[in-house]
Design a protein around this motif. Structure first.
Motif, PDB file in Angstrom:
ATOM      1  N   LEU A   1       0.813  -1.220   0.000  1.00  0.00           N
ATOM      2  CA  LEU A   1       0.000   0.000   0.000  1.00  0.00           C
ATOM      3  C   LEU A   1       0.845   1.268   0.000  1.00  0.00           C
ATOM      4  N   VAL A   2       2.024   1.223   0.612  1.00  0.00           N
ATOM      5  CA  VAL A   2       2.880   2.414   0.624  1.00  0.00           C
ATOM      6  C   VAL A   2       3.352   2.726  -0.791  1.00  0.00           C
ATOM      7  N   THR A   3       3.799   1.709  -1.514  1.00  0.00           N
ATOM      8  CA  THR A   3       4.188   1.906  -2.913  1.00  0.00           C
ATOM      9  C   THR A   3       3.002   2.399  -3.727  1.00  0.00           C
ATOM     10  N   ALA A   4       1.830   1.816  -3.483  1.00  0.00           N
ATOM     11  CA  ALA A   4       0.626   2.223  -4.201  1.00  0.00           C
ATOM     12  C   ALA A   4       0.303   3.691  -3.943  1.00  0.00           C
ATOM     13  N   ALA A   5       0.357   4.095  -2.689  1.00  0.00           N
ATOM     14  CA  ALA A   5       0.033   5.476  -2.336  1.00  0.00           C
ATOM     15  C   ALA A   5       1.066   6.450  -2.892  1.00  0.00           C
ATOM     16  N   LEU A   6       2.330   6.068  -2.856  1.00  0.00           N
ATOM     17  CA  LEU A   6       3.384   6.908  -3.441  1.00  0.00           C
ATOM     18  C   LEU A   6       3.125   7.115  -4.933  1.00  0.00           C
ATOM     19  N   ALA A   7       2.848   6.013  -5.629  1.00  0.00           N
ATOM     20  CA  ALA A   7       2.603   6.091  -7.065  1.00  0.00           C
ATOM     21  C   ALA A   7       1.363   6.931  -7.368  1.00  0.00           C
ATOM     22  N   PHE A   8       0.315   6.763  -6.569  1.00  0.00           N
ATOM     23  CA  PHE A   8      -0.924   7.507  -6.793  1.00  0.00           C
ATOM     24  C   PHE A   8      -0.705   9.003  -6.549  1.00  0.00           C
ATOM     25  N   TYR A   9       0.017   9.318  -5.488  1.00  0.00           N
ATOM     26  CA  TYR A   9       0.318  10.726  -5.200  1.00  0.00           C
ATOM     27  C   TYR A   9       1.122  11.349  -6.337  1.00  0.00           C
ATOM     28  N   LEU A  10       2.160  10.669  -6.778  1.00  0.00           N
ATOM     29  CA  LEU A  10       2.987  11.189  -7.867  1.00  0.00           C
ATOM     30  C   LEU A  10       2.191  11.298  -9.162  1.00  0.00           C
ATOM     31  N   SER A  11       1.230  10.382  -9.350  1.00  0.00           N
ATOM     32  CA  SER A  11       0.410  10.413 -10.559  1.00  0.00           C
ATOM     33  C   SER A  11      -0.460  11.656 -10.620  1.00  0.00           C
TER      34      SER A  11
ATOM     35  N   GLN B   1       2.289  -5.068  13.303  1.00  0.00           N
ATOM     36  CA  GLN B   1       3.169  -3.901  13.238  1.00  0.00           C
ATOM     37  C   GLN B   1       3.360  -3.434  11.800  1.00  0.00           C
ATOM     38  N   GLY B   2       3.615  -4.378  10.901  1.00  0.00           N
ATOM     39  CA  GLY B   2       3.795  -4.020   9.498  1.00  0.00           C
ATOM     40  C   GLY B   2       2.539  -3.448   8.882  1.00  0.00           C
ATOM     41  N   THR B   3       1.387  -4.032   9.223  1.00  0.00           N
ATOM     42  CA  THR B   3       0.110  -3.534   8.702  1.00  0.00           C
ATOM     43  C   THR B   3      -0.161  -2.116   9.183  1.00  0.00           C
ATOM     44  N   SER B   4       0.061  -1.859  10.455  1.00  0.00           N
ATOM     45  CA  SER B   4      -0.186  -0.529  11.019  1.00  0.00           C
ATOM     46  C   SER B   4       0.669   0.528  10.332  1.00  0.00           C
ATOM     47  N   LEU B   5       1.948   0.212  10.133  1.00  0.00           N
ATOM     48  CA  LEU B   5       2.849   1.176   9.504  1.00  0.00           C
ATOM     49  C   LEU B   5       2.455   1.444   8.053  1.00  0.00           C
ATOM     50  N   SER B   6       2.169   0.384   7.311  1.00  0.00           N
ATOM     51  CA  SER B   6       1.808   0.544   5.901  1.00  0.00           C
ATOM     52  C   SER B   6       0.517   1.334   5.736  1.00  0.00           C
ATOM     53  N   VAL B   7      -0.495   0.999   6.528  1.00  0.00           N
ATOM     54  CA  VAL B   7      -1.787   1.687   6.424  1.00  0.00           C
ATOM     55  C   VAL B   7      -1.645   3.156   6.803  1.00  0.00           C
ATOM     56  N   THR B   8      -0.853   3.453   7.822  1.00  0.00           N
ATOM     57  CA  THR B   8      -0.659   4.848   8.247  1.00  0.00           C
ATOM     58  C   THR B   8      -0.017   5.674   7.147  1.00  0.00           C
ATOM     59  N   TYR B   9       1.094   5.169   6.603  1.00  0.00           N
ATOM     60  CA  TYR B   9       1.760   5.890   5.519  1.00  0.00           C
ATOM     61  C   TYR B   9       0.835   6.052   4.314  1.00  0.00           C
ATOM     62  N   ALA B  10       0.118   4.994   3.987  1.00  0.00           N
ATOM     63  CA  ALA B  10      -0.747   5.028   2.810  1.00  0.00           C
ATOM     64  C   ALA B  10      -1.872   6.046   2.964  1.00  0.00           C
ATOM     65  N   LEU B  11      -2.502   6.084   4.130  1.00  0.00           N
ATOM     66  CA  LEU B  11      -3.595   7.037   4.348  1.00  0.00           C
ATOM     67  C   LEU B  11      -3.110   8.481   4.217  1.00  0.00           C
ATOM     68  N   VAL B  12      -1.925   8.754   4.740  1.00  0.00           N
ATOM     69  CA  VAL B  12      -1.368  10.107   4.644  1.00  0.00           C
ATOM     70  C   VAL B  12      -1.117  10.479   3.185  1.00  0.00           C
ATOM     71  N   LEU B  13      -0.519   9.581   2.432  1.00  0.00           N
ATOM     72  CA  LEU B  13      -0.196   9.861   1.038  1.00  0.00           C
ATOM     73  C   LEU B  13      -1.444   9.962   0.169  1.00  0.00           C
ATOM     74  N   PHE B  14      -2.425   9.109   0.411  1.00  0.00           N
ATOM     75  CA  PHE B  14      -3.679   9.201  -0.339  1.00  0.00           C
ATOM     76  C   PHE B  14      -4.378  10.532  -0.036  1.00  0.00           C
ATOM     77  N   ALA B  15      -4.368  10.948   1.236  1.00  0.00           N
ATOM     78  CA  ALA B  15      -4.987  12.219   1.607  1.00  0.00           C
ATOM     79  C   ALA B  15      -4.281  13.384   0.925  1.00  0.00           C
ATOM     80  N   LEU B  16      -2.971  13.341   0.861  1.00  0.00           N
ATOM     81  CA  LEU B  16      -2.213  14.394   0.175  1.00  0.00           C
ATOM     82  C   LEU B  16      -2.540  14.418  -1.319  1.00  0.00           C
ATOM     83  N   ALA B  17      -2.741  13.230  -1.902  1.00  0.00           N
ATOM     84  CA  ALA B  17      -3.087  13.162  -3.320  1.00  0.00           C
ATOM     85  C   ALA B  17      -4.433  13.827  -3.590  1.00  0.00           C
TER      86      ALA B  17
END
Length: 293
Positions: free
Chosen positions: A197-207, A266-282
């Motif tokens: 999800l972090v890669t997905a959110a990064l790509a979506f934000y950059l898109s 732990q991994g799920t929490s970190l990924s979801v947190t980063y992803a939500l922030v990046l999706f919101a910024l997008a």
């Protein structure tokens, strides 16, 4: 400024035609059909479908895998059963191969419309900006899920024919019955998707920030690779816990005799947190963007 450009400009109060419903514009099914017909979608599906056959041929040519010395890994038990073969396919592809289709589906979705100069026409339809992003986000997520599920499903089918259906032989010793193995593989697939999800959110934000699809996709893949490299720097110590790459193989805890949820959570929490922030910024950035493409 032309009427078309005015419609594509950041949203303001506009009069709309009678019967217009924002929620009916750019339906998800329409966007899904559009994306399924694209060559890159078919190419990604073909590569993931072919990977189990490639590994099967590799094992046929090279023989059964053997551990180095007394060390036994998941790869060493690849030919033990269909479940083992599917797990090895996920292990071989989760680090990089599955990153590419996820980055492609999310990074290409908005930027490609801009590169084709069709984005402003979609907004002038008029499709609300948030609605456009939601449709594209849902479709990209669905395609990513399909890609990640396709690989183990094909691997299970190929493995069943080649090695037979049986328990999941664990590298640490012992085995899991067929039913339990299926459940563990399902958990593994779900976690692999969440970890991407972090890669997905990064790509979506950059898109949403560029008109170059290759820049969005390449940027997301590049940053993911940098994260993987930084995770190898042991001098960072506990700082590596904040890197999504540090938890990408936490799903290996699902292929142990006793399922341990600690690292998975732990991994799920970190990924979801980063992803939500990046999706919101997008969404926030695109709502204010001056669309001219």
């Amino acid at each position: 400024m032309s009427k078309l450009a005015e419609r594509a400009a950041p949203a303001g109060s506009q009069e709309v035609a009678e019967g217009y419903r924002a929620g009916r514009t750019l339906p998800v099914r329409v966007e899904l059909v559009r994306q399924l017909k694209r060559r890159r979608t078919l190419l990604v599906g073909g590569v993931l479908f072919a990977l189990p056959f490639v590994l099967l041929v590799a094992f046929r040519i090279g023989g059964d895998p053997e551990g180095a010395g007394n060390q036994v890994s998941l790869m060493d038990s690849a030919t033990a059963s269909a479940a083992n073969f599917a797990a090895v396919n996920l292990f071989a592809s989760a680090g990089f191969l599955l990153v590419v289709p996820v980055a492609l589906f999310f990074g290409d979705t908005v930027a490609s419309e801009a590169s084709w100069s069709s984005l402003r026409y979609l907004l002038a339809a008029p499709v609300p900006r948030a609605r456009l992003l939601w449709s594209k986000l849902v479709v990209a997520l669905a395609l990513s899920l399909a890609a990640i599920v396709l690989l183990p499903l094909v691997a299970l089918a190929v493995g069943t024919v080649a090695y037979g259906w049986g328990p999941l032989e664990l590298p640490t010793g012992g085995s899991l019955s067929g039913g339990v193995a299926a459940e563990r593989l399902a958990i593994t697939v779900a976690y692999v998707l969440v970890s991407q999800l972090v890669t997905a959110a990064l790509a979506f934000y950059l898109s949403t920030r560029t008109d170059a699809p290759l820049g969005a996709v390449g940027g997301a893949v590049g940053l993911t690779i940098i994260g993987n490299v930084l995770d190898e720097v042991t001098a960072l110590g506990d700082w590596r816990d904040f890197l999504p790459a540090h938890w990408q193989y936490a799903w290996l805890d699902a292929v142990r005799p006793e399922l341990d949820w600690t690292r998975l959570i732990q991994g799920t929490s970190l990924s979801v947190t980063y992803a939500l922030v990046l999706f919101a910024l997008a969404f926030r950035g695109f709502a204010r963007k001056d669309v001219v493409s």
